[in-house]
Design a protein around this motif. Sequence first.
Motif, short mmCIF file in Angstrom:
data_model
loop_
_atom_site.label_atom_id
_atom_site.label_comp_id
_atom_site.label_asym_id
_atom_site.label_seq_id
_atom_site.Cartn_x
_atom_site.Cartn_y
_atom_site.Cartn_z
N ARG A 217 3.79 -8.29 -11.63
CA ARG A 217 4.49 -6.34 -11.62
C ARG A 217 4.99 -5.96 -10.06
O ARG A 217 4.60 -7.04 -9.76
CB ARG A 217 2.64 -5.50 -11.91
N PRO A 218 6.10 -5.64 -10.41
CA PRO A 218 6.93 -5.14 -9.45
C PRO A 218 5.58 -4.76 -8.73
O PRO A 218 5.26 -3.40 -9.27
CB PRO A 218 8.29 -4.59 -9.79
N PHE A 219 6.04 -4.43 -7.38
CA PHE A 219 5.10 -3.15 -6.49
C PHE A 219 6.05 -3.32 -5.06
O PHE A 219 6.22 -4.87 -4.20
CB PHE A 219 3.90 -4.40 -5.80
N TYR A 220 5.98 -2.64 -4.36
CA TYR A 220 6.40 -1.76 -3.22
C TYR A 220 5.76 -1.44 -2.72
O TYR A 220 5.03 -0.51 -2.65
CB TYR A 220 7.48 -0.24 -4.10
N LEU A 221 5.49 -2.36 -1.46
CA LEU A 221 4.95 -1.62 -0.23
C LEU A 221 4.84 -0.52 0.28
O LEU A 221 6.97 -0.15 0.33
CB LEU A 221 5.12 -3.16 0.79
N ARG A 222 4.32 0.41 0.71
CA ARG A 222 4.71 1.70 1.17
C ARG A 222 2.96 1.50 2.88
O ARG A 222 2.10 1.25 2.99
CB ARG A 222 3.88 2.90 0.60
N SER A 223 3.60 0.29 3.44
CA SER A 223 2.95 0.23 4.73
C SER A 223 3.10 1.05 6.45
O SER A 223 3.45 1.99 6.05
CB SER A 223 3.12 -1.47 4.89
N VAL A 224 1.68 0.58 6.77
CA VAL A 224 1.41 1.57 7.86
C VAL A 224 0.74 0.03 9.04
O VAL A 224 -0.04 -0.73 8.69
CB VAL A 224 0.50 3.01 8.10
N LEU A 225 0.79 0.22 10.02
CA LEU A 225 0.35 -0.45 10.87
C LEU A 225 -0.98 0.41 11.85
O LEU A 225 -1.37 0.69 11.67
CB LEU A 225 0.93 -0.48 12.46
N GLU A 226 -1.87 -0.57 11.32
CA GLU A 226 -3.75 -0.71 11.49
C GLU A 226 -3.29 -1.47 12.69
O GLU A 226 -4.23 -2.57 12.98
CB GLU A 226 -4.25 -0.62 10.49
N GLN A 227 -4.42 -0.30 13.99
CA GLN A 227 -4.21 -0.84 14.66
C GLN A 227 -6.38 -1.49 15.64
O GLN A 227 -6.39 -1.80 16.35
CB GLN A 227 -3.64 -0.22 16.21
N GLY A 228 -6.30 -0.08 14.35
CA GLY A 228 -7.97 -0.88 14.78
C GLY A 228 -8.76 -0.42 16.48
O GLY A 228 -9.44 -1.03 16.58
N LEU A 229 -8.23 0.48 16.87
CA LEU A 229 -8.02 0.93 17.76
C LEU A 229 -9.40 2.49 18.00
O LEU A 229 -8.76 3.54 17.52
CB LEU A 229 -7.31 1.36 19.30
#
Length: 87
Positions: free
Chosen positions: A27-39
Amino acid sequence: HVTDTVASYLGLRSVEVAHGWLLLNDRPFYLRSVLEQGLWPQSLLTAPSAAALREEVELILALGFNSARVHQKAEDPRFLYWCDRLG
């Protein structure tokens, strides 16, 4: 009698690119991503508790993201577990 018990799970997914789209499970998937720095302010690179890892994933989802890029470190397996379980 039972002396030890182990439980686990396995998730299989297909990922491909076709016709300019990223497909997840065909299925088509549009990425909505975030940088998770884990601090973490209290403990730097180590989460202060197991519950904090779940809360981090819940926050990422609540903000409308469906992907998180982990910043230059091996992520805590408990974080990856909650990512998988919560979506």
